[in-house]
Every structure is written in C-alpha cells, then in structure tokens.
Design a protein around this motif. Structure first.
Motif, short mmCIF file in Angstrom:
data_model
loop_
_atom_site.label_atom_id
_atom_site.label_comp_id
_atom_site.label_asym_id
_atom_site.label_seq_id
_atom_site.Cartn_x
_atom_site.Cartn_y
_atom_site.Cartn_z
N GLU A 144 45.51 -18.84 78.29
CA GLU A 144 46.45 -19.70 79.02
C GLU A 144 46.02 -19.96 80.46
N ASN B 98 46.40 -9.17 81.60
CA ASN B 98 46.35 -8.51 80.31
C ASN B 98 45.11 -7.64 80.15
N GLN C 10 46.68 -14.92 83.65
CA GLN C 10 47.11 -14.24 82.43
C GLN C 10 46.00 -13.33 81.91
N THR D 246 46.22 -13.95 74.58
CA THR D 246 46.49 -13.10 75.74
C THR D 246 45.58 -13.40 76.92
#
Length: 278
Positions: free
Chosen positions: A96, A104, A100, A93
């Motif tokens: 990447e 998150n 991201q 989560t």
C-alpha cells in the motif's frame, strides 16, 4: 546441537560474503521441532508464507496474516542458534505504501527476533526495498514466479520463458540490487535466465527452480521430507520419507492402545514397584 551452544548465528553480511565462495543452503521452517533439526545445517532458514499452504492447508499464500507470520517466526528464532532467520512479509502488508511496509516490517522483526524480511515484486517494489534498507531493515527480494501474484500470473507457472519476460525479470533483479537488497530469490524461472542473473549480480541469488548456478538454493522442507500432499514440484527432490515413519509410528501406537499393551504401569505415576522387582 542446542540453542544454548556457543555457535554464533549467521548474519546478513556473512550471507552476502558467501557469494563466489560457498553455496548458501536454505530451507523453510515455521515450527520449532522442524527448525531445531534443520538449524545446524542451514545458512538461512526462511519462515515463508508458504506456511499458509503447508501448515494451514490453504489454497494459496494470500490469506495468512502478519500476526501469524510473526508467531511462527518467533518460534523458529527461539529454537535455533546458527541459521540466519528471514521472515516473509504477507500479502497486503507492504504494497500500500512505504510507511505501511516499514511499520509492518519493523513489527515482524521486533516481535520475532528474525534478522531480515522477504518481499515479492518486480522493479515496482524496488522503492520499498530501498525505503526499508535505508531504515535498517535488511531485505531479501523475490522475483520470477511470485506466489503472491498467483491471480495475475494465472497460477503457479514457470516464468521468463520468452525473451521479453526474461528481460523483465532480469531488470527486476537488478532494480532490487540497486535498491540495497542483500540477496534475491529466483523462483520458477528459465534456467538460462537464472544463470544470467547470478553472473550479473554482485549479491547472492537463491534459487528455487531456477539454476544450479545460483549462489544458493532453497526448498520447502516438507517437499524434501515426504510431508506434503503428495505433489512434488518439478524443482524439488524428496530426500527422505518422514511421512512413512510417522504413519508407521501412529499405526503402532493405535494398535498398542487398542490391544491394551500401552500404557503399562511403567508409564504411570504413583505406582510402587513390586517387591520382586525392587
């Protein structure tokens, strides 16, 4: 202690200020009944992704979702008033991209009310730490034995036992400090390394199988209460056998139901007291 008391919740800056003053006390929690009992005694409660193994009987921490972590963190925050609540970023989560990670992490904090997030990774993740901190998200870094790296590490093995490995973990911790992490979890590393990192960093170190010299300690609550699967990690100590109490209560309840001694009319609704009892 009630969550409605006047006690103020510990903040991230207050945790940082404990370095060199008092040891930071921390345990994990992922459900309200446990968190409620721990709260008066903890400086920090971690809603760890160990929930995957402890709460869902998964083989590792890799499969728990962002939504599950958010729900558990919300339960812990709502049932506590004193401890600073930190929540783990689940595997996949935040690795990447920086965007991201922020999206998150922001979701986790906004939906749960937790005060900070924890992420695993060496110096390669320091840029992510910096990106989050610069945007108002406090980060607890985690180096050494990293459960989310179980496949690349070949299992849950002690780290930093060679000079080269120790130097790499030392630099990992320094990188996260430079990136703005408010503290660093040191898990499953050689004791001299844990001591060296603690002495070198100006932010707190939270040990779990690291060194008594760390600025604080954290364990999985179920490991100290006898609520695990029977396997106690080398670095943990059972402080009570709550599992035995639960088994005893369950056995007594089962016997009472089967022999008809429970429930009685005293446990029923709409039953008028006998004249002799009134």
């Amino acid at each position: 202690m009630s969550v409605h008391s006047d006690v103020k919740r510990r903040t991230v800056p207050q945790l940082m200020a404990l370095k060199g003053d008092k040891k930071i006390v921390s345990l994990t929690a992922y459900i309200a009944p446990i968190a409620r009992q721990l709260d008066p005694y903890m400086d920090m409660i971690l809603v760890g992704d160990s929930t995957a193994m402890v709460g869902y009987a998964m083989d590792d921490t890799l499969s728990i979702t962002l939504e599950q972590m958010a729900a558990h963190a919300k339960a812990v925050v709502r049932s506590t008033a004193h401890a600073c609540v930190v929540v783990d970023m689940p595997f996949g989560t935040y690795q990447e991209s920086l965007q991201q990670a922020f999206k998150n992490a922001a979701y986790l904090l906004a939906s749960s009310g937790a005060s900070a997030i924890k992420l695993e990774g060496g110096d390669v993740m320091a840029e992510t730490t910096r990106f989050l901190v610069d945007r108002g998200i406090p980060v607890l870094a985690h180096v050494g034995l990293m459960p989310q790296y179980v496949n690349t590490m070949g299992g849950f093995k002690a780290q930093g036992l060679s000079d080269a490995a120790a130097e790499r973990i030392y630099n990992d911790a320094l990188a996260h400090q430079s990136a703005g992490a408010f503290a660093v979890v040191l898990e499953g590393i050689a004791e001299p390394l844990g001591r060296r990192i603690t002495e070198s960093l100006h932010i707190p170190t939270i040990g779990i199988g690291a060194s008594p010299e760390c600025d604080g300690q954290i364990l999985v609550t179920e490991d100290i209460l006898g609520l695990g699967d029977g396997r106690i990690p080398k670095f943990a100590k059972p402080f009570a056998d709550v599992g035995a109490l639960i088994r005893e209560a369950a056995s007594e309840y089962a016997s009472s139901v089967r022999d008809g001694s429970f429930p009685t009319l005293d446990h029923c609704f709409g039953v008028k007291k006998r004249q002799s009892e009134s």
